[in-house]
Design an enzyme around this catalytic site. Structure first.
Site, short mmCIF file in Angstrom:
data_model
loop_
_atom_site.label_atom_id
_atom_site.label_comp_id
_atom_site.label_asym_id
_atom_site.label_seq_id
_atom_site.Cartn_x
_atom_site.Cartn_y
_atom_site.Cartn_z
CG ASP A 1 -9.24 31.78 -38.72
OD1 ASP A 1 -8.92 31.71 -39.92
OD2 ASP A 1 -9.24 32.84 -38.07
CD GLU B 1 -1.76 4.30 -3.47
OE1 GLU B 1 -0.85 3.49 -3.70
OE2 GLU B 1 -1.81 4.97 -2.43
CG ASP C 1 -10.08 36.19 -35.67
OD1 ASP C 1 -9.96 35.59 -36.75
OD2 ASP C 1 -9.66 37.35 -35.50
CG ASN D 1 6.45 5.34 -3.16
OD1 ASN D 1 6.41 5.99 -2.12
ND2 ASN D 1 5.43 5.25 -3.98
CB VAL E 1 -0.94 0.01 1.23
CG1 VAL E 1 -1.62 1.36 1.38
CG2 VAL E 1 -1.98 -1.08 1.09
CB ALA E 2 3.70 2.26 2.14
CB THR F 1 7.04 11.45 3.84
OG1 THR F 1 6.84 10.10 3.44
CG2 THR F 1 7.66 11.52 5.20
CG ASP F 2 4.54 8.74 0.04
OD1 ASP F 2 5.69 9.12 0.34
OD2 ASP F 2 4.28 7.61 -0.36
CG ASP G 1 -5.11 35.63 -36.40
OD1 ASP G 1 -4.64 34.92 -37.28
OD2 ASP G 1 -6.26 35.50 -35.91
P1 ATP Z 1 -5.27 39.13 -39.18
O1 ATP Z 1 -5.48 37.84 -39.88
O2 ATP Z 1 -3.90 39.39 -38.72
O3 ATP Z 1 -6.30 39.44 -38.15
P2 ATP Z 1 -6.45 41.09 -40.81
O4 ATP Z 1 -7.47 41.34 -39.79
O5 ATP Z 1 -5.75 42.26 -41.37
O6 ATP Z 1 -5.33 40.15 -40.36
P3 ATP Z 1 -8.50 40.41 -42.63
O7 ATP Z 1 -9.50 40.82 -41.62
O8 ATP Z 1 -8.70 39.16 -43.38
O9 ATP Z 1 -7.10 40.26 -41.99
O10 ATP Z 1 -8.32 41.61 -43.62
C1 ATP Z 1 -7.64 41.49 -44.83
C2 ATP Z 1 -7.79 42.74 -45.65
O11 ATP Z 1 -9.17 42.95 -45.95
C3 ATP Z 1 -7.32 44.00 -44.95
O12 ATP Z 1 -5.97 44.25 -45.21
C4 ATP Z 1 -8.20 45.06 -45.58
O13 ATP Z 1 -7.64 45.52 -46.77
C5 ATP Z 1 -9.47 44.33 -45.90
N1 ATP Z 1 -10.50 44.54 -44.88
C6 ATP Z 1 -10.38 44.33 -43.55
N2 ATP Z 1 -11.52 44.60 -42.91
C7 ATP Z 1 -12.39 45.01 -43.84
C8 ATP Z 1 -13.76 45.41 -43.82
N3 ATP Z 1 -14.46 45.46 -42.70
N4 ATP Z 1 -14.34 45.74 -44.97
C9 ATP Z 1 -13.66 45.68 -46.12
N5 ATP Z 1 -12.39 45.32 -46.22
C10 ATP Z 1 -11.74 44.98 -45.10
#
Ligand code: ATP
Length: 851
Positions: free
Chosen positions: A595, A262, A591, A657, A257-258, A688-689, A304
């Site tokens: 992705d 476990e 995000d 142990n 046991v000791a 101690t354990d 990103d």
């Molecule tokens: P990350 O991937 O680092 O977040 P990011 O946010 O710049 O990069 P995207 O959001 O895909 O990447 O944007 C890519 C491009 O699209 C930008 O460089 C810009 O030119 C254009 N863009 C970004 N936001 C808008 C928007 N709301 N409307 C129109 N064009 C946009």
């Protein structure tokens, strides 16, 4: 029919609260409370413990009743210790589930709020965007290209289009918004939803098995076999020497046991769970427990740019139109350009709160979009006026694949298309350019001029958004064709100040930070250079260049690439796979909804707490609550500390142990009386354990863990000399204990005194050894032993317990001990300290020489 007021401004908080009380929470099944009793009873769910209990009861009947009772008390106390550990773990996992609970965006009191999906009530108006998981059964009341993945309910993975007030206006809890946006009114919550009718709740936190825990459980099984074999030998030689059979049997079982570790897998879980709460304090929310383990091996962090490496505080710095560049804070007066203003402001998905006069406070949404509005307006009342002059009739939303968005606006009777997006996307779709009120053909000459302006802006780390429009012949199909080019906005998004240090820390720790961004190559390079992620332009490649690379070629060059620019989410998956194929352990942030596959594929999928979508959060193993790159590095650091701590207590527990087993084994080989009684062995185990091992699990880092290279993912927990340390130190503890026993006999002390000597030597050597386990590189003389007060406290408690059983007369009777004289303490101290002393002096001299 829907109450129009509610549709506009949502429920009031008070009304929502009233409904929540009346109808209950929006959850599918009541969460099962952890039964404390069940956890307690599970502590006895161990074959060998039962053998001990039965053996104790039998021997109690035929011999010492006091012994039997004490043994049972010790067994129960051990169970209580195990219970406390496990209960704490369960509670912290439970708390985690609450934290990682799904949220919903809802309009209440006329503003958009993010609330726990659990608190949604009937008639709430939820705001839906791509990547969101629908939080309850709803009907769509506002819709822009809303497409939903209902595979969870139907098994059909093709997106289903949803429309307002039609037969396909119903959307269901648990389904995912693929594209578009919309608003929907909640019509069913909790168990009344379609999901409630069929299935259990989607788990928001997976309790996956930790590979380390599994490996240790396997090791435990091997150790059980070895221990039982040794216990047999000890028992049999004892019987051969003429000791009582029951006595020896009980001794054998107590030793088993000791000696059997476990508790090892359980302590691993405890320290991983404690790690989770430590990481939470540093803004990293762990969703999958094994991630804590894997984090320490991370060799590449793919991050990103926007919001993670940069502040996501965007400001328009430059406007370019009519072949001129204007600095917004410059001296040059900027002529009014109504069409450019309309394109940037109408083609914009910001939300507004016009009760606020201050434009800063009145805007909500994507910082790129709010920045564009702020470039043209100072007061929210002016903006309100401007917006009231037109109505949006159709839109194609922005996403990271298309990199543009467009809207059809109705101004009076006239319809106009406004478009904005990444310059090269817009340029490719423009046929004309507007110059001094005239439409001119957008020929190569003008294109080159615009491209040069964009290039100049991007070299200054500006994020460029171009604008265009289309005045006539508009249909939904051709709205993005034959556009008229208007101009470009250059937006600054300064890097986060703290990131530069974090990047340096990564490099020292053998981790390579890699930027993956949708932004322009030059913008990305300018930011990357400032943050020291890359040095040369040749380390940057674009999505287009990536498309032209074969997999083989990509593998050949990927070690030299530090920035992937103008990529779409689909590229991310390829990048993760390539890095992994090269043997890296990859952490990857994401995000947007697209992705999710890359986040899932990576070793550590990281989603954004602030800007992330539900789908990506669910695919990830860690959520960054502050979207900050620095947090990833802190989490990796914490992961390394936790792994080191696991090594520390494995080293401690196993060598102790081994010491215990070897003491008894050597005695039987030397044909001596057992140097310890069953009750004493169990006492050692209790004193101690447990506590010191747990305390080692929360040890602060004694060395800078970010100075080493990342460990190899498949590395055994015993690698880098740990196995040897355990074997040598464990054996020495056993040898010293038996020597103390022999010296006692040699000096003619009685058996009880010799056993007290052995017991004290064993315990004190272990309590000294626990401090040695704080560092794998340095000796006791080189480290600060006072960094962990839990450890000091637990060692102190163990020591007091030892003194109590040696000096309190009634405990002396129970534990068969005697009070030791100072000369006898000398023997104890000598044999428990000698090895540590020699080893520490040796290490000290060696390290001095190395310096
Ligand atoms: P990350 O991937 O680092 O977040 P990011 O946010 O710049 O990069 P995207 O959001 O895909 O990447 O944007 C890519 C491009 O699209 C930008 O460089 C810009 O030119 C254009 N863009 C970004 N936001 C808008 C928007 N709301 N409307 C129109 N064009 C946009």
């Amino acid at each position: 029919m829907l109450n129009e007021r509610i549709e506009r401004i949502g429920l009031s908080s008070r009304e929502a609260e009233r409904r929540l009380k009346k109808y209950g929470h929006n959850i599918l099944e009541k969460k099962k409370k952890i039964s404390a009793l069940k956890i307690f009873l599970s502590q006895f769910n161990d074959f060998i413990v039962w053998v001990l209990i039965i053996a104790t009861i039998i021997s109690g009947f035929i011999g010492e009743k006091a012994d039997a009772i004490t043994i049972l008390i010790i067994v129960v106390m051990n169970a209580v210790l195990g219970f406390i550990q496990e209960f704490k773990t369960e509670k912290s996992l439970e708390a985690l589930k609450e934290l990682a609970a799904p949220t919903a965006k809802v309009i209440r009191d006329n503003t958009i709020k993010v609330i726990n999906a659990e608190d949604l009530v009937l008639d709430d108006i939820v705001v839906l965007e791509s990547g969101d998981r629908v939080p309850a059964d709803c009907v769509v009341i506002e819709n822009s290209n809303l497409m939903v993945d209902e595979s969870l309910l139907t098994g059909e993975s093709i997106g289903v289009e949803k429309n307002t007030y039609s037969k396909d206006c119903n959307i269901y809890m648990g389904t995912i918004v693929l594209t578009g946006r919309g608003k929907a009114q909640v019509v069913q919550t909790g168990m009344s939803t379609e999901m409630g009718k069929i299935a259990g709740m989607l788990q928001s936190i997976q309790e996956e098995k930790s590979p380390l825990k599994e490996k240790l459980a396997f090791l435990g099984k091997i150790l059980v076999i070895i221990c039982i074999a040794i216990c047999f030998i000890v028992t049999l030689t004892g019987i051969a020497r003429g000791q009582g059979k029951y006595e020896m049997f009980l001794l054998g079982v107590s030793l088993a046991v000791a000696a059997i570790p476990e508790g090892l897998p359980a302590i691993v879980t405890v320290s991983l769970a404690l790690g989770v709460s430590k990481m939470l304090k540093r803004n990293a929310l762990i969703r999958k427990l094994p991630a804590v383990e894997t984090l320490g091996c991370t060799s590449i962090i793919c991050s990103d740019k926007t919001g993670t490496l940069t502040q996501n505080k965007m400001t328009v710095k430059v406007l370019y139109f009519e072949n001129n560049t204007y600095e917004l804070d410059g001296k040059k007066e900027i002529p009014e350009n109504t069409l450019l203003k309309k394109a940037f402001v109408y083609c914009n998905d910001c939300n507004f709160d016009f009760k606020e006069m201050n434009i800063e406070k009145s805007l909500f949404g994507d910082p790129t979009e709010t920045a564009l509005i702020k470039a043209f307006f100072n007061k929210s009342s002016q903006l309100k006026d401007f917006l009231s002059k037109s109505k949006r009739v159709y839109d194609k939303p922005f996403n990271s694949d298309r990199k543009m968005m467009s809207v059809i606006m109705k101004e009076g009777v006239k319809e106009t298309v406004y478009v904005k997006g990444a310059p090269e996307k817009i340029i490719a779709k423009c046929k004309y350019i507007l110059l001094r009120g005239e439409l001119k053909e957008f020929n190569d000459y003008y294109k080159r001029k615009v491209e040069r302006a964009v290039e100049n802006m991007s070299y200054k780390a500006l994020r460029c958004i171009a604008a265009a429009y289309k005045p006539r012949n508009i249909t939904k199909n051709n709205m993005e064709e034959n556009l008229v080019f208007l101009g470009v906005a250059g937006i600054i998004d300064p890097p986060r100040r703290e990131v530069k240090d974090a990047v340096l820390k990564c490099k020292i720790a053998g981790i390579r930070p890699v930027m993956i961004t949708g932004d322009h190559k030059n913008t990305a390079y300018a930011i990357g250079k400032e943050l020291e992620i890359c040095e040369k332009q040749s380390q940057v490649i674009s999505g287009e260049e990536l498309d032209n690379l074969t997999d083989k070629r990509l593998l050949r060059i990927i070690d030299d690439v530090s920035i992937f620019a103008r990529v779409s989410p689909k590229h991310k998956l390829r990048i993760v796979k390539a890095f992994k194929e090269k043997g890296n352990v990859v952490a990857m942030t994401g995000d947007g909804v697209n992705d999710a596959p890359a986040v899932k594929e990576s070793d550590i999928g990281i989603s954004m707490g602030v800007s992330g979508t539900d789908v990506t959060k669910e695919a990830s193993s860690m959520i960054l609550l502050d979207d900050n790159f620095t947090t990833i590095v802190s989490a990796v650091e914490e992961g390394r500390v936790i792994y080191n701590n696991i090594r520390k207590f494995i080293r401690y527990l196993l060598s102790c142990n081994l010491g215990e087993v070897l003491t008894m084994f050597l005695a039987s080989l030397l044909y001596l009386e057992p140097p310890m009684l069953p009750i004493q062995i169990l006492f050692v185990n209790l004193a101690t354990d447990g506590l010191p091992a747990i305390a080692l699990g929360v040890d602060p880092a004694s060395e800078n863990v970010m100075l080493d290279k990342p460990r190899y993912k498949k590395e055994s927990i015993f690698a880098r000399g740990l196995k040897e340390k355990i074997l040598i130190r464990g054996s020495l503890i056993g040898i010293c204990t038996i020597l103390a026993f022999i010296v006692g006999k040699w000096w003619g002390m009685n058996l009880t005194t010799c056993r007290t000597l052995a017991l004290s030597t064993l315990i004190i050597s272990q309590l000294i050894h626990v401090f040695e386990c704080k560092s794998e590189k340095h000796s006791l003389f080189e480290i600060n032993i006072f960094t962990n007060w839990y450890l000091i406290g637990s060692v102190f408690i163990s020591l007091i317990l030892l003194l109590l059983i040696i000096y309190l007369p009634f405990l002396q009777k129970i534990f068969h001990t005697v009070a030791l004289k100072s000369s006898q303490w000398f023997i104890v101290i000598f044999f428990s300290g000698i090895i540590t002393f020699i080893n520490s002096v040796y290490l000290l001299i060696r390290h001095k020489k190395e310096k």
